[in-house]
Design a protein around this motif. Structure first.
Motif, PDB file in Angstrom:
ATOM      1  N   VAL A 127       9.821  42.222  34.378  1.00 14.52           N
ATOM      2  CA  VAL A 127       9.117  43.010  35.392  1.00 14.52           C
ATOM      3  C   VAL A 127       9.078  42.181  36.663  1.00 14.52           C
ATOM      4  O   VAL A 127       8.322  41.222  36.780  1.00 14.52           O
ATOM      5  CB  VAL A 127       7.694  43.380  34.937  1.00 14.52           C
ATOM      6  CG1 VAL A 127       6.959  44.100  36.059  1.00 14.52           C
ATOM      7  CG2 VAL A 127       7.740  44.241  33.694  1.00 14.52           C
ATOM      8  N   GLY A 128       9.917  42.532  37.607  1.00 17.39           N
ATOM      9  CA  GLY A 128      10.007  41.812  38.871  1.00 17.39           C
ATOM     10  C   GLY A 128       9.303  42.548  39.983  1.00 17.39           C
ATOM     11  O   GLY A 128       8.508  43.466  39.747  1.00 17.39           O
ATOM     12  N   PRO A 129       9.577  42.181  41.227  1.00 20.86           N
ATOM     13  CA  PRO A 129       8.851  42.774  42.354  1.00 20.86           C
ATOM     14  C   PRO A 129       9.084  44.269  42.534  1.00 20.86           C
ATOM     15  O   PRO A 129       8.191  44.982  42.989  1.00 20.86           O
ATOM     16  CB  PRO A 129       9.374  41.981  43.557  1.00 20.86           C
ATOM     17  CG  PRO A 129      10.675  41.403  43.114  1.00 20.86           C
ATOM     18  CD  PRO A 129      10.519  41.135  41.652  1.00 20.86           C
ATOM     19  N   HIS A 130      10.266  44.760  42.201  1.00 18.48           N
ATOM     20  CA  HIS A 130      10.540  46.188  42.405  1.00 18.48           C
ATOM     21  C   HIS A 130       9.741  47.050  41.428  1.00 18.48           C
ATOM     22  O   HIS A 130       9.127  48.046  41.833  1.00 18.48           O
ATOM     23  CB  HIS A 130      12.043  46.446  42.273  1.00 18.48           C
ATOM     24  CG  HIS A 130      12.879  45.646  43.213  1.00 18.48           C
ATOM     25  ND1 HIS A 130      13.323  44.382  42.893  1.00 18.48           N
ATOM     26  CD2 HIS A 130      13.342  45.922  44.461  1.00 18.48           C
ATOM     27  CE1 HIS A 130      14.023  43.901  43.914  1.00 18.48           C
ATOM     28  NE2 HIS A 130      14.042  44.814  44.869  1.00 18.48           N
ATOM     29  N   LEU A 131       9.724  46.667  40.162  1.00 15.40           N
ATOM     30  CA  LEU A 131       8.909  47.391  39.197  1.00 15.40           C
ATOM     31  C   LEU A 131       7.428  47.232  39.509  1.00 15.40           C
ATOM     32  O   LEU A 131       6.641  48.178  39.339  1.00 15.40           O
ATOM     33  CB  LEU A 131       9.211  46.907  37.779  1.00 15.40           C
ATOM     34  CG  LEU A 131      10.489  47.455  37.136  1.00 15.40           C
ATOM     35  CD1 LEU A 131      10.806  46.696  35.853  1.00 15.40           C
ATOM     36  CD2 LEU A 131      10.384  48.949  36.855  1.00 15.40           C
ATOM     37  N   SER A 132       7.020  46.058  39.955  1.00 12.38           N
ATOM     38  CA  SER A 132       5.604  45.827  40.281  1.00 12.38           C
ATOM     39  C   SER A 132       5.160  46.730  41.433  1.00 12.38           C
ATOM     40  O   SER A 132       4.069  47.325  41.381  1.00 12.38           O
ATOM     41  CB  SER A 132       5.372  44.358  40.645  1.00 12.38           C
ATOM     42  OG  SER A 132       5.635  43.511  39.537  1.00 12.38           O
ATOM     43  N   LEU A 133       5.982  46.837  42.458  1.00 13.95           N
ATOM     44  CA  LEU A 133       5.646  47.696  43.583  1.00 13.95           C
ATOM     45  C   LEU A 133       5.650  49.165  43.162  1.00 13.95           C
ATOM     46  O   LEU A 133       4.779  49.941  43.567  1.00 13.95           O
ATOM     47  CB  LEU A 133       6.636  47.471  44.731  1.00 13.95           C
ATOM     48  CG  LEU A 133       6.470  48.372  45.957  1.00 13.95           C
ATOM     49  CD1 LEU A 133       5.072  48.218  46.564  1.00 13.95           C
ATOM     50  CD2 LEU A 133       7.540  48.063  46.996  1.00 13.95           C
ATOM     51  N   PHE A 134       6.625  49.550  42.353  1.00 12.93           N
ATOM     52  CA  PHE A 134       6.710  50.938  41.915  1.00 12.93           C
ATOM     53  C   PHE A 134       5.480  51.323  41.100  1.00 12.93           C
ATOM     54  O   PHE A 134       4.911  52.410  41.283  1.00 12.93           O
ATOM     55  CB  PHE A 134       7.986  51.138  41.099  1.00 12.93           C
ATOM     56  CG  PHE A 134       8.382  52.580  40.920  1.00 12.93           C
ATOM     57  CD1 PHE A 134       8.506  53.432  42.001  1.00 12.93           C
ATOM     58  CD2 PHE A 134       8.658  53.078  39.651  1.00 12.93           C
ATOM     59  CE1 PHE A 134       8.873  54.764  41.840  1.00 12.93           C
ATOM     60  CE2 PHE A 134       9.042  54.400  39.469  1.00 12.93           C
ATOM     61  CZ  PHE A 134       9.151  55.242  40.567  1.00 12.93           C
TER      62      PHE A 134
END
Length: 268
Positions: free
Chosen positions: A173-180
């Motif tokens: 879980v990186g920044p893109h999934l975290s933001l989503f």
């Protein structure tokens, strides 16, 4: 003589190499197709966890019922049964901003936000604040948020929590999934309604977190859908419905008078 360097496939009279490995002895029967697709796109062999997330994305996007891409594939096969490639191509050409293309659109959108913020948040509260800023800005610009909403799964797309779960299990879980995920939590406060995070969007976020090229995200969606369209054609062979779809339109048309566009008026 000109040279055309490639790290991909190359042949000699006695061997074929792919990504620096002997295709017959080191790839065939040793490397799964999903792993190979990732490897071809990145030219690095994925870790097992990356393969699992990537293949989960492919499974999520393979088929979603009688979507326009599936219908046009069946209808094209009805029209030209001698051209399987034409039927598959017709379905893939329909992968755009409403179907399949959302995977790329969402990945790009999230990446633009992530790339513009340094340092990135370190906890959910920080991601929620960034998501609030992002959703408010999109609303002020009267622009939609890619990956938000679904025409069928009004109360939640079942693919979304599962892909978050798989990515979390693999530590991906990186920044893109975290933001989503944060957009999913905060958008009701801005939009005054609750919309689901759709499967195509979460797939784009997951692919972006895997470090795959943003320019190719739609390509991975099309790769997945190719398998689904082959399944649609296989079912059409056993249980054909294309002719009924065609006749339901052709036999129920309603003639109306022509409605010309007014001269000089802009349309679109």
């Amino acid at each position: 003589m000109p040279e055309y360097p490639t790290a991909l496939g190359a042949s000699t009279p006695t061997s074929i190499t792919l990504l620096g490995h002997d295709l017959a002895s080191e790839v065939m029967g040793e490397v799964g197709f999903g792993e190979l697709a990732f490897w071809l796109a990145t030219q690095r062999r994925p870790a097992p966890g990356e393969t699992r997330v990537f293949e989960a994305v492919l499974a999520a996007l393979a088929d979603h019922g009688f979507t326009p891409t599936a219908i046009v594939t069946r209808l094209t096969y009805l029209s030209a049964p001698d051209s399987v490639q034409g039927a598959l191509a017709a379905g893939l050409l329909g992968g755009g901003s409403r179907f399949l293309g959302v995977t790329e659109d969402c990945g790009r959108f999230l990446h633009e936000v992530v790339a513009a913020h340094d340092p990135l948040p370190s906890d959910d509260a920080g991601w929620d604040e960034l998501a609030l800023q992002t959703v408010r800005a999109r609303r002020e610009q009267r622009e939609l948020i890619p990956g938000l909403g679904h025409h069928v799964h009004k109360d939640g797309d079942p693919r979304t929590p599962r892909l978050f779960e798989i990515a979390a299990e693999e530590g991906l879980v990186g920044p893109h999934l975290s933001l989503f995920a944060a957009i999913g939590r905060v958008h009701p406060a801005v939009l005054n309604r609750t919309l689901p995070l759709n499967g195509a969007g979460v797939c784009g976020a997951a692919l972006a977190d895997l470090g795959l090229p943003l320019e190719l995200l739609r390509g991975f969606a099309l790769l997945a859908r190719t398998a689904g369209l082959i399944g649609q054609l296989a079912e059409e062979l056993r249980r054909p419905v294309a002719n009924e779809i065609f006749l339901s339109v052709d036999l129920n048309n309603k003639p109306i008078p022509p409605e010309p566009f007014p001269p000089g008026e802009s349309h679109g």
